[in-house]
Design a protein around this motif. Structure first.
Motif, mmCIF file in Angstrom:
data_model
loop_
_atom_site.group_PDB
_atom_site.id
_atom_site.type_symbol
_atom_site.label_atom_id
_atom_site.label_comp_id
_atom_site.label_asym_id
_atom_site.label_seq_id
_atom_site.Cartn_x
_atom_site.Cartn_y
_atom_site.Cartn_z
ATOM 1 N N ILE A 154 9.464 8.889 7.253
ATOM 2 C CA ILE A 154 8.391 8.880 8.241
ATOM 3 C C ILE A 154 7.048 8.528 7.621
ATOM 4 O O ILE A 154 6.070 8.335 8.339
ATOM 5 N N SER A 155 6.980 8.442 6.288
ATOM 6 C CA SER A 155 5.733 8.095 5.602
ATOM 7 C C SER A 155 6.029 7.029 4.540
ATOM 8 O O SER A 155 5.962 7.287 3.342
ATOM 9 N N PRO A 156 6.350 5.797 4.987
ATOM 10 C CA PRO A 156 6.758 4.768 4.026
ATOM 11 C C PRO A 156 5.567 4.072 3.377
ATOM 12 O O PRO A 156 4.435 4.145 3.875
ATOM 13 N N ASP A 157 5.823 3.412 2.255
ATOM 14 C CA ASP A 157 4.881 2.423 1.747
ATOM 15 C C ASP A 157 4.913 1.228 2.706
ATOM 16 O O ASP A 157 5.850 1.062 3.489
ATOM 17 N N SER A 217 0.859 -1.179 0.000
ATOM 18 C CA SER A 217 0.000 0.000 0.000
ATOM 19 C C SER A 217 0.894 1.227 0.000
ATOM 20 O O SER A 217 1.955 1.242 0.634
ATOM 21 N N LEU A 218 0.471 2.260 -0.725
ATOM 22 C CA LEU A 218 1.304 3.452 -0.900
ATOM 23 C C LEU A 218 1.150 4.409 0.270
ATOM 24 O O LEU A 218 0.104 4.476 0.926
ATOM 25 N N SER A 219 2.189 5.182 0.499
ATOM 26 C CA SER A 219 2.130 6.264 1.475
ATOM 27 C C SER A 219 1.025 7.239 1.099
ATOM 28 O O SER A 219 0.898 7.641 -0.062
ATOM 29 N N SER A 220 0.218 7.619 2.091
ATOM 30 C CA SER A 220 -0.877 8.553 1.804
ATOM 31 C C SER A 220 -0.366 9.955 1.481
ATOM 32 O O SER A 220 -1.024 10.709 0.756
ATOM 33 N N LEU A 221 0.820 10.316 1.985
ATOM 34 C CA LEU A 221 1.374 11.644 1.713
ATOM 35 C C LEU A 221 2.195 11.678 0.426
ATOM 36 O O LEU A 221 2.381 12.745 -0.164
ATOM 37 N N TYR A 222 2.684 10.517 -0.007
ATOM 38 C CA TYR A 222 3.524 10.463 -1.204
ATOM 39 C C TYR A 222 3.018 9.349 -2.134
ATOM 40 O O TYR A 222 3.691 8.334 -2.339
ATOM 41 N N THR A 231 11.351 14.562 12.050
ATOM 42 C CA THR A 231 10.512 14.366 13.237
ATOM 43 C C THR A 231 9.077 14.779 12.932
ATOM 44 O O THR A 231 8.843 15.839 12.342
ATOM 45 N N GLU A 232 8.154 13.933 13.357
ATOM 46 C CA GLU A 232 6.726 14.242 13.231
ATOM 47 C C GLU A 232 6.127 14.309 14.626
ATOM 48 O O GLU A 232 6.113 13.322 15.360
ATOM 49 N N ASP A 233 5.627 15.482 15.018
ATOM 50 C CA ASP A 233 4.970 15.690 16.307
ATOM 51 C C ASP A 233 3.475 15.821 16.078
ATOM 52 O O ASP A 233 3.033 16.562 15.181
ATOM 53 N N PRO A 281 13.645 4.619 -5.997
ATOM 54 C CA PRO A 281 13.648 3.906 -4.716
ATOM 55 C C PRO A 281 12.629 4.521 -3.747
ATOM 56 O O PRO A 281 12.460 5.738 -3.687
ATOM 57 N N ARG A 282 11.976 3.650 -2.977
ATOM 58 C CA ARG A 282 10.961 4.088 -2.022
ATOM 59 C C ARG A 282 11.285 3.521 -0.644
ATOM 60 O O ARG A 282 11.863 2.442 -0.503
ATOM 61 N N TRP A 283 10.883 4.281 0.396
ATOM 62 C CA TRP A 283 10.942 3.764 1.748
ATOM 63 C C TRP A 283 9.764 2.811 1.945
ATOM 64 O O TRP A 283 8.614 3.153 1.675
ATOM 65 N N VAL A 284 10.066 1.593 2.441
ATOM 66 C CA VAL A 284 9.051 0.556 2.611
ATOM 67 C C VAL A 284 9.164 -0.010 4.026
ATOM 68 O O VAL A 284 10.271 -0.310 4.500
ATOM 69 N N ALA A 285 8.039 -0.161 4.690
ATOM 70 C CA ALA A 285 7.988 -0.761 6.024
ATOM 71 C C ALA A 285 7.450 -2.183 5.898
ATOM 72 O O ALA A 285 6.343 -2.393 5.400
ATOM 73 N N ARG A 286 8.255 -3.154 6.338
ATOM 74 C CA ARG A 286 7.872 -4.571 6.294
ATOM 75 C C ARG A 286 8.128 -5.209 7.664
ATOM 76 O O ARG A 286 9.125 -4.901 8.319
ATOM 77 N N PRO A 287 7.281 -6.154 8.085
ATOM 78 C CA PRO A 287 7.587 -6.897 9.313
ATOM 79 C C PRO A 287 8.694 -7.908 9.064
ATOM 80 O O PRO A 287 8.745 -8.547 8.011
ATOM 81 N N GLN A 288 9.583 -8.055 10.053
ATOM 82 C CA GLN A 288 10.688 -9.002 9.945
ATOM 83 C C GLN A 288 10.946 -9.644 11.298
ATOM 84 O O GLN A 288 10.695 -9.040 12.350
ATOM 85 N N ASN A 289 11.457 -10.879 11.292
ATOM 86 C CA ASN A 289 11.970 -11.510 12.513
ATOM 87 C C ASN A 289 13.384 -10.992 12.733
ATOM 88 O O ASN A 289 14.261 -11.184 11.896
ATOM 89 N N ILE A 290 13.600 -10.309 13.851
ATOM 90 C CA ILE A 290 14.881 -9.615 14.027
ATOM 91 C C ILE A 290 15.767 -10.216 15.104
ATOM 92 O O ILE A 290 16.949 -9.896 15.163
ATOM 93 N N GLY A 291 15.224 -11.064 16.009
ATOM 94 C CA GLY A 291 16.075 -11.595 17.071
ATOM 95 C C GLY A 291 15.298 -11.864 18.336
ATOM 96 O O GLY A 291 14.215 -12.443 18.300
#
Length: 713
Positions: free
Chosen positions: A484-487, A469-474, A694-696, A544-554
């Protein structure tokens, strides 16, 4: 709590309602701790939503700002670590506990450590909401409520009818509600380069009005048969619809690119409906045996439609988007359980569960009339198959020592189909469990509990599905987005999180039924799932786009201390004042091994949370007054992707006054969030080159006033 359900051939059963002496005795006798909060706790402050009730329970926090609901969390752990059940069953995606009116609930069961029968997807614990089931007293109960939030009206009405005849016990409940709420938020985004210069400064102000109305109907029908057998049917229907209208203004004082818009308006229409039918048959086999078979089906639907228009500085419309989505969930489940009384104070049970679920997800997004991400298709089909088997043994070894041992195996298969690809994920988990309680022989009112358990958290279907899903701001895929606003996208390779848990508690019971307790806990979590933001070359964008994905990290370690007290003023000092006091305080700590400190705690976990409340009947009058203060301090959590999340102080004061006209009629005045304060949060992302963004966010909260008439006849 005892793993046995009511009616099992098991030596213990827990039901705690307030501080009644018999309820405290039930809690004291149980082997695996199950604390139960009944109608007294649910009715006390006249809450209109279940989330308002839950936030006062020991170790429970509710995400989001006061009065707007949010994720229910035990021990400060984020969404998914707490197992939420209704009548022992998980609800479909999109269902909110706030859909259930407190008047519909018989009791809330809270289990700090898992037992085999209820499932072990409960790293933080389990909250089981049991709907009305009283058959013994033939009665009507009607509650009519009117309320206001900042001048916006609210109304609700509920009706309860229950009774029992020679062969039938029945319970019928219904609730209708209508709410109108407002929201106002201020957001500021600031970007700083590696040399300290401001590269971005955006401020937005958003106003919205939300309206929602709904109906909730449920029933229990228990047919008694010969030989102690019984058949129970439970239909359940919930439906609601809502509409939100919002507007926003965006101002940009600095930035290398023009602001995405100067103003925007949008409205959202949403509908939710769910129907469920459960049936169970109980057969007494003789010699202390009991067989229970259960069948259930559930159909749920969620629809939403959002239309948004954005305008430039001159008022010319620059963009129009339409987001149309619909999900359908169908599930069928069957389970069986056999319990056998081996001796007077010794019982064993074995059981199995089978659940098949199917979800259909359709989503269409138009940007200025053109579809986005068309290559992924508008339709997604996902199916889950869950199998489980368990065995458990409970034994009162002596008058001072009891223990419980259980073992559960659970396997889950998830598969999804879209226009782009097919995703499949399989996982299975063995979870051994052990609980014990030791009553101190020289202190008859004191006892010690100890639990050693294995639990897990399975990835959700949404985390596994890879459709982005795409970033709503971009949303323009020809341009880069901001960190701060990734896909967002899924990860079909996720594994379940596994946790080893230790709980140790000391309980002291007071003469009049009160209790003072302390509980220590620790959880070692492996294969921890966290959302990670990275800049990727993706198929849906030319840059290139910023993308947020779930990962097993440790791995991670979570520990804490939970304190609870329910007592009278006379337990503390010499007085005849009929003052009842209740309070709890929970202290949390955690550390994620793969995240550098400081503040490398588990996601959204505060340092502590506390509640303090009282009830005071005024002598010589039919009036009782009371209140509760809920407090969560501000905190900062460091994320793995160089992002830090900050949440401000959360303080909620509730109060009530109850006037009794007699045993059958009373009026309750409630103030929810009586001293409102703005709710603030922020996130900061630091990039590899030393720059940051930073987003407040600052959001208003409101006081809700409710007057409710409660009648019984």
């Amino acid at each position: 709590a005892s793993a046995a359900t009511p009616g099992d051939a098991a030596p213990q059963q827990v039901e705690i309602t307030g501080t009644a002496p018999d309820s405290s005795a039930g809690r004291r006798r149980s082997t695996a701790s199950k604390i139960v909060y009944g109608r007294e706790e649910l009715d006390r402050l006249g809450d209109t939503t279940l989330g308002e009730v839950l936030k006062r329970l020991p170790g429970v926090t509710v995400g989001g700002r006061p009065g707007r609901g949010g994720d229910i969390r035990m021990r400060g752990l984020g969404s998914g670590y707490t197992q939420i059940l209704i009548d022992g069953q998980r609800m479909p995606f999109g269902f909110s506990l706030d859909e259930v009116a407190p008047e519909q609930i018989e009791r809330i069961e809270m289990m700090r450590a898992p037992v085999a029968e209820y499932g072990t997807r409960a790293i933080a614990g389990t909250i089981n909401v049991v709907l009305r089931e009283d058959f013994k007293r033939k009665s009507h109960e009607v509650k009519l409520g009117l309320g206001s939030e900042a001048g916006r009206p609210q109304a609700s009405a509920s009706w309860l009818r229950n009774g029992q005849s020679a062969g039938l016990g029945y319970n019928l409940t219904g609730t209708v509600f209508r709410r109108r709420q407002g929201n106002e938020t201020w957001t500021r985004d600031v970007g700083i380069d590696a040399h300290g210069a401001t590269t971005l400064d955006q401020s937005s102000h958003t106003l919205s009005t939300d309206e929602r109305e709904g109906v909730f109907l449920t029933s229990r029908l228990q047919f008694k048969q010969g030989g102690g057998d019984s058949l129970e049917l439970q239909p359940f229907v919930a439906a609601s619809k809502g509409r939100s209208r919002a507007s926003a203004e965006l101002r940009q004082a600095a930035g290398s690119a023009p602001a995405p818009y100067a103003s925007a308006v949008w409205d959202t229409e949403s509908n939710h409906a769910m129907a469920r039918l459960n049936g169970s048959w109980v057969h007494a086999t003789g010699s202390g045996g009991r067989l229970q078979m259960r069948l259930g089906s559930m159909l749920a639907r969620n629809d939403s439609l959002t239309r948004r228009e954005e305008f430039g500085p001159t008022g010319t419309r620059s963009r129009e988007t339409v987001d149309d989505g619909a999900t359908r969930d169908l599930s069928l489940d069957a389970s069986g359980k056999f319990s056998q009384l081996i001796a007077e104070r010794h019982s064993a049970s074995v059981g199995w569960e089978l659940q098949r679920g199917q979800r259909s997800d359709r989503r269409t997004t138009l940007d200025n009339g053109l579809p986005t991400l068309a290559e992924f298709g508008a339709d997604l089909e996902a199916g889950t198959l869950r199998l489980a088997a368990f065995a458990q043994d409970e034994w009162d070894w002596s008058k001072t020592f009891s223990f419980y041992a259980g073992l559960r195996w659970e396997g889950i298969r998830t598969a999804s189909d879209s226009a782009l690809q097919r995703v499949t994920n399989r996982s299975s988990v063995w979870t051994p469990l052990a609980h014990m309680v030791w009553k101190l022989p020289d202190a008859p009112r004191d006892q010690v509990r100890l639990s050693l358990t294995r639990s897990y958290r399975a990835p959700t279907t949404a985390q596994l599905i890879a459709r982005p899903s795409l970033s709503s701001l971009y949303p323009d895929t020809a341009r880069a987005n901001a960190p701060i606003s990734p896909d967002r996208a899924g990860n079909p390779a996720l594994k379940p999180e596994l946790a080893l848990g230790l709980d140790a508690a000391f309980e002291h019971y007071l003469e009049a039924g009160g209790i003072v307790s302390a509980n220590l806990f620790a959880r070692r979590i492996d294969d921890l799932i966290r959302t990670v933001r990275t800049q990727e070359s993706v198929s849906w964008a030319s840059v290139p786009r910023w993308v947020a994905r779930p990962q097993n990290i440790g791995s991670a370690l979570a520990t804490g201390l939970e304190l609870e007290a329910k007592l009278r003023a006379a337990d503390l000092w010499a007085t005849d004042l009929p003052l009842a006091l209740r309070g709890n305080a929970s202290f949390f700590a955690s550390r994620v091994a793969q995240v550098p400190g400081p503040n490398n705690r588990l996601d959204q976990q505060p340092g502590y949370t506390a509640n303090l409340g009282f009830d005071l009947p005024l002598r010589g009058t039919p009036l009782t007054v009371g209140g509760n203060l809920n407090f969560t301090p501000g905190f900062v959590v460091q994320q793995i992707d160089s992002q830090a999340y900050r949440q401000g102080v959360k303080r909620v004061l509730d109060a009530y006054a109850l006037w009794r006209f007699g045993p059958l009629a009373q009026v309750r005045l409630s103030l929810s969030n009586a001293a409102p304060r703005d709710y603030d949060s922020a996130s900061t992302t630091v990039l590899a080159d030393g720059s940051s963004q930073t987003e407040d966010t600052l959001a208003r909260t409101y006081t809700t006033v409710t007057l409710r008439a409660e009648l019984r006849f």
